[in-house]
Design a protein around this motif. Structure first.
Motif, PDB file in Angstrom:
ATOM      1  N   LEU A 120      -1.727 -40.723  38.023  1.00 50.90           N
ATOM      2  CA  LEU A 120      -0.327 -40.294  37.949  1.00 50.90           C
ATOM      3  C   LEU A 120      -0.198 -39.151  36.961  1.00 50.90           C
ATOM      4  CD1 LEU A 120       2.710 -40.717  38.598  1.00 50.90           C
ATOM      5  CD2 LEU A 120       2.761 -42.360  36.693  1.00 50.90           C
ATOM      6  N   GLY A 121       0.510 -38.111  37.352  1.00 48.80           N
ATOM      7  CA  GLY A 121       0.747 -37.006  36.431  1.00 48.80           C
ATOM      8  C   GLY A 121       1.779 -36.061  36.978  1.00 48.80           C
ATOM      9  N   GLY A 122       1.966 -34.956  36.269  1.00 53.67           N
ATOM     10  CA  GLY A 122       2.935 -33.992  36.726  1.00 53.67           C
ATOM     11  C   GLY A 122       2.987 -32.773  35.853  1.00 53.67           C
ATOM     12  N   HIS A 123       3.823 -31.850  36.264  1.00 47.94           N
ATOM     13  CA  HIS A 123       3.991 -30.575  35.585  1.00 47.94           C
ATOM     14  C   HIS A 123       5.333 -30.536  34.877  1.00 47.94           C
ATOM     15  CE1 HIS A 123       5.130 -26.084  35.933  1.00 47.94           C
ATOM     16  NE2 HIS A 123       4.371 -26.235  34.866  1.00 47.94           N
ATOM     17  N   SER A 124       5.353 -30.044  33.647  1.00 50.31           N
ATOM     18  CA  SER A 124       6.584 -29.842  32.893  1.00 50.31           C
ATOM     19  C   SER A 124       7.353 -31.164  32.768  1.00 50.31           C
ATOM     20  CB  SER A 124       7.414 -28.753  33.572  1.00 50.31           C
ATOM     21  OG  SER A 124       8.484 -28.342  32.758  1.00 50.31           O
ATOM     22  N   LEU A 125       8.626 -31.191  33.179  1.00 46.97           N
ATOM     23  CA  LEU A 125       9.395 -32.434  33.114  1.00 46.97           C
ATOM     24  C   LEU A 125       8.702 -33.551  33.875  1.00 46.97           C
ATOM     25  CD1 LEU A 125      11.981 -34.009  32.374  1.00 46.97           C
ATOM     26  CD2 LEU A 125      12.996 -33.109  34.493  1.00 46.97           C
ATOM     27  N   GLY A 126       8.049 -33.214  34.997  1.00 50.72           N
ATOM     28  CA  GLY A 126       7.326 -34.225  35.765  1.00 50.72           C
ATOM     29  C   GLY A 126       6.196 -34.861  34.976  1.00 50.72           C
ATOM     30  N   GLY A 127       5.552 -34.097  34.102  1.00 51.31           N
ATOM     31  CA  GLY A 127       4.509 -34.655  33.246  1.00 51.31           C
ATOM     32  C   GLY A 127       5.079 -35.655  32.263  1.00 51.31           C
ATOM     33  N   VAL A 151      -3.737 -40.870  33.549  1.00 50.53           N
ATOM     34  CA  VAL A 151      -2.460 -40.170  33.403  1.00 50.53           C
ATOM     35  C   VAL A 151      -2.726 -38.749  32.928  1.00 50.53           C
ATOM     36  CG1 VAL A 151      -0.210 -40.147  32.292  1.00 50.53           C
ATOM     37  CG2 VAL A 151      -1.288 -42.324  32.815  1.00 50.53           C
ATOM     38  N   PHE A 152      -1.955 -37.786  33.460  1.00 50.37           N
ATOM     39  CA  PHE A 152      -2.095 -36.409  32.994  1.00 50.37           C
ATOM     40  C   PHE A 152      -0.741 -35.712  32.993  1.00 50.37           C
ATOM     41  CE2 PHE A 152      -2.176 -35.879  37.550  1.00 50.37           C
ATOM     42  CZ  PHE A 152      -1.622 -34.620  37.789  1.00 50.37           C
ATOM     43  N   GLY A 153      -0.641 -34.661  32.190  1.00 47.33           N
ATOM     44  CA  GLY A 153       0.554 -33.837  32.155  1.00 47.33           C
ATOM     45  C   GLY A 153       0.172 -32.392  31.949  1.00 47.33           C
ATOM     46  N   VAL A 154       0.809 -31.493  32.699  1.00 47.94           N
ATOM     47  CA  VAL A 154       0.568 -30.061  32.577  1.00 47.94           C
ATOM     48  C   VAL A 154       1.737 -29.438  31.821  1.00 47.94           C
ATOM     49  CG1 VAL A 154       0.108 -27.910  33.800  1.00 47.94           C
ATOM     50  CG2 VAL A 154      -0.740 -30.082  34.730  1.00 47.94           C
ATOM     51  N   ASP A 155       1.522 -29.180  30.549  1.00 51.09           N
ATOM     52  CA  ASP A 155       2.495 -28.580  29.638  1.00 51.09           C
ATOM     53  C   ASP A 155       3.848 -29.276  29.670  1.00 51.09           C
ATOM     54  OD1 ASP A 155       2.817 -26.665  27.585  1.00 51.09           O
ATOM     55  OD2 ASP A 155       4.058 -25.439  28.908  1.00 51.09           O
ATOM     56  N   PRO A 156       3.873 -30.604  29.556  1.00 50.50           N
ATOM     57  CA  PRO A 156       5.169 -31.287  29.536  1.00 50.50           C
ATOM     58  C   PRO A 156       5.757 -31.324  28.126  1.00 50.50           C
ATOM     59  CG  PRO A 156       3.419 -32.905  29.430  1.00 50.50           C
ATOM     60  CD  PRO A 156       2.746 -31.561  29.544  1.00 50.50           C
ATOM     61  N   PRO A 157       7.075 -31.290  28.011  1.00 50.33           N
ATOM     62  CA  PRO A 157       7.702 -31.657  26.743  1.00 50.33           C
ATOM     63  C   PRO A 157       7.636 -33.174  26.615  1.00 50.33           C
ATOM     64  CG  PRO A 157       9.386 -31.274  28.385  1.00 50.33           C
ATOM     65  CD  PRO A 157       8.056 -30.982  29.045  1.00 50.33           C
ATOM     66  N   VAL A 229      -6.098 -40.259  29.146  1.00 51.21           N
ATOM     67  CA  VAL A 229      -4.948 -39.359  29.186  1.00 51.21           C
ATOM     68  C   VAL A 229      -5.444 -37.933  29.013  1.00 51.21           C
ATOM     69  CG1 VAL A 229      -2.785 -38.676  28.076  1.00 51.21           C
ATOM     70  CG2 VAL A 229      -3.420 -41.102  28.188  1.00 51.21           C
ATOM     71  N   ARG A 230      -4.933 -37.051  29.850  1.00 51.22           N
ATOM     72  CA  ARG A 230      -5.207 -35.628  29.692  1.00 51.22           C
ATOM     73  C   ARG A 230      -3.896 -34.861  29.642  1.00 51.22           C
ATOM     74  NH1 ARG A 230     -10.113 -32.606  32.847  1.00 51.22           N
ATOM     75  NH2 ARG A 230     -11.812 -33.402  31.558  1.00 51.22           N
ATOM     76  N   LEU A 231      -3.773 -34.000  28.625  1.00 51.17           N
ATOM     77  CA  LEU A 231      -2.615 -33.126  28.496  1.00 51.17           C
ATOM     78  C   LEU A 231      -3.108 -31.686  28.466  1.00 51.17           C
ATOM     79  CD1 LEU A 231      -0.594 -35.142  25.834  1.00 51.17           C
ATOM     80  CD2 LEU A 231      -0.341 -35.187  28.330  1.00 51.17           C
ATOM     81  N   HIS A 288       2.396 -16.460  33.096  1.00 50.53           N
ATOM     82  CA  HIS A 288       3.338 -17.376  32.453  1.00 50.53           C
ATOM     83  C   HIS A 288       2.564 -18.594  31.949  1.00 50.53           C
ATOM     84  CE1 HIS A 288       6.866 -19.586  31.405  1.00 50.53           C
ATOM     85  NE2 HIS A 288       7.675 -18.654  31.899  1.00 50.53           N
ATOM     86  N   PRO A 289       2.565 -18.844  30.644  1.00 49.22           N
ATOM     87  CA  PRO A 289       1.753 -19.932  30.083  1.00 49.22           C
ATOM     88  C   PRO A 289       2.288 -21.329  30.351  1.00 49.22           C
ATOM     89  CG  PRO A 289       3.005 -18.854  28.354  1.00 49.22           C
ATOM     90  CD  PRO A 289       3.226 -18.041  29.600  1.00 49.22           C
ATOM     91  N   HIS A 290       3.383 -21.432  31.132  1.00 45.45           N
ATOM     92  CA  HIS A 290       3.901 -22.757  31.496  1.00 45.45           C
ATOM     93  C   HIS A 290       3.539 -23.120  32.932  1.00 45.45           C
ATOM     94  CE1 HIS A 290       6.406 -26.285  31.156  1.00 45.45           C
ATOM     95  NE2 HIS A 290       7.243 -25.888  32.102  1.00 45.45           N
ATOM     96  N   ALA A 291       2.800 -22.257  33.624  1.00 47.48           N
ATOM     97  CA  ALA A 291       2.545 -22.433  35.048  1.00 47.48           C
ATOM     98  C   ALA A 291       1.534 -23.546  35.321  1.00 47.48           C
ATOM     99  CB  ALA A 291       2.060 -21.125  35.662  1.00 47.48           C
ATOM    100  N   PHE A 292       1.723 -24.257  36.424  1.00 49.79           N
ATOM    101  CA  PHE A 292       0.843 -25.357  36.844  1.00 49.79           C
ATOM    102  C   PHE A 292      -0.582 -24.850  37.073  1.00 49.79           C
ATOM    103  CE2 PHE A 292       1.405 -29.540  39.395  1.00 49.79           C
ATOM    104  CZ  PHE A 292       0.179 -30.015  38.953  1.00 49.79           C
ATOM    105  N   SER A 293      -0.724 -23.584  37.424  1.00 47.81           N
ATOM    106  CA  SER A 293      -2.035 -23.029  37.764  1.00 47.81           C
ATOM    107  C   SER A 293      -3.035 -23.080  36.622  1.00 47.81           C
ATOM    108  CB  SER A 293      -1.893 -21.581  38.241  1.00 47.81           C
ATOM    109  OG  SER A 293      -1.327 -20.771  37.224  1.00 47.81           O
ATOM    110  N   MET A 294      -2.579 -23.379  35.403  1.00 51.84           N
ATOM    111  CA  MET A 294      -3.512 -23.461  34.274  1.00 51.84           C
ATOM    112  C   MET A 294      -4.560 -24.566  34.479  1.00 51.84           C
ATOM    113  SD  MET A 294      -1.370 -25.368  31.216  1.00 51.84           S
ATOM    114  CE  MET A 294       0.139 -24.455  31.423  1.00 51.84           C
ATOM    115  N   LEU A 295      -4.186 -25.602  35.235  1.00 56.60           N
ATOM    116  CA  LEU A 295      -5.113 -26.715  35.464  1.00 56.60           C
ATOM    117  C   LEU A 295      -6.209 -26.288  36.431  1.00 56.60           C
ATOM    118  CD1 LEU A 295      -4.254 -30.409  36.069  1.00 56.60           C
ATOM    119  CD2 LEU A 295      -5.618 -29.214  37.771  1.00 56.60           C
TER     120      LEU A 295
END
Length: 311
Positions: A120-127, A151-157, A229-231, A288-295
């Motif tokens: 389970l994971g997500g990007h930004s708010l989804g993370g 669990v993982f999150g891509v640049d989530p707050p 966990v991966r962030l 953009h350093p918030h983009a999902f493509s960083m993963l």
């Protein structure tokens, strides 16, 4: 009209991906929320990857932002990308979490997912939503609430008080129009969600943060002490300075690094901060350093294959 558009976009995406795909509307008369896109492997799934999009991002848009769904499906995983709420309405009922609780066992049964093979994971708010779900599932420890194995999150707050501080800073310096408008919008949302500002409702901000600096053991993050966990973050401070006049303490990376440090203090040696400096790009090619493509999707598949329990 929105439903017709989504179906057309799905057909075009299906042609491009060549995979078995479908959109499932869980609320039969509502095409704006509570539906998911499934991307299935050729054979029996060896696991489930559920990806929560960022704020107001559709499942089809996720397919443009990252090649992770495609690669995961090619690697034998069933991929589910839901849109759980209508983001034009503030989710004061916490429908994201309650709908996740029913969606996950539903798709596990429908697609024949083997036990203990759930990522389970997500990007930004989804993370943030993914981490929060995992924390609450572990905290509740109920058989009907399925716990993820990774669990993982891509640049989530993660820390909602810190996020409020960031938005407040953006409005105060009034440098970037986009940033000011975004900050104003989300501060209004947060006041409705939590009943006020952090100074007025500190307990609410702590309760709904997936990590909280001011709480013992990081607040809710402590429930992830026994799970990998991966962030991910692209901490390009020069981009932030140039485009937002921001600082390290206002970046999501400050939450992510603090959360991983807290998990390590709690003994979780499978908690990792993945630095993706310079890797974030939007689908149109803009940096953009918030983009999902960083993963890095290929490396991610190696990680989940190695980290999932061997049944």
């Amino acid at each position: 009209m929105r439903r017709i558009y989504l179906l057309l976009l799905l057909m075009l995406t299906h042609i491009a991906y060549g995979q078995k795909m479908e959109v499932v509307y869980r609320s039969k008369t509502d095409s704006l929320q509570n539906f998911y896109l499934s991307l299935l492997p050729a054979g029996v799934p060896k696991g489930l990857l559920l990806i929560l999009p960022g704020f107001a991002t559709t499942p089809s848009e996720i397919l443009k932002e990252t090649n992770l769904p495609q690669l995961a499906s090619d690697s034998g995983y069933a991929v589910i990308i839901p849109l759980l709420v209508n983001y034009e309405v503030v989710d004061t009922l916490n429908l994201v979490q309650s709908r996740l609780q029913t969606l996950i066992p539903e798709v596990i049964g429908k697609y024949g997912i083997p036990p203990n093979r759930f990522i389970l994971g997500g990007h930004s708010l989804g993370g943030h939503q993914a981490l929060f779900y995992a924390e609450q599932a572990i905290k509740m420890n109920l058989p009907q609430v399925v716990k993820p194995n990774l669990v993982f999150g891509v640049d989530p707050p993660l820390d909602m008080k810190r996020l409020w501080t960031t938005f407040s800073y953006n409005r105060r310096i009034n440098f970037s129009k986009v940033s000011v408008e975004e900050s104003t919008y989300f501060m209004n949302q947060m006041e409705k969600l939590y009943g006020g500002k952090p100074a007025q409702k500190p307990a609410a901000y702590e309760q709904y943060s997936s990590f909280y600096r001011d709480a013992a053991e990081g607040g809710n993050i402590k429930y992830l002490r026994h799970i990998p966990v991966r962030l991910y973050c692209d901490p390009d401070i020069n981009w932030v300075i140039e485009n937002r006049r921001g600082a390290y303490e206002y970046m999501n990376a400050s939450d992510l690094s603090a959360a991983i440090s807290q998990l390590r203090l709690l003994g979780n040696q499978s908690a990792e901060l993945m630095i993706c400096l310079g890797k974030g790009y939007l689908p149109d090619g803009r940096r953009h350093p918030h983009a999902f493509s960083m993963l890095d999707a290929n490396e991610f598949i190696v990680w989940i294959n190695a980290s999932l329990p061997k049944n």
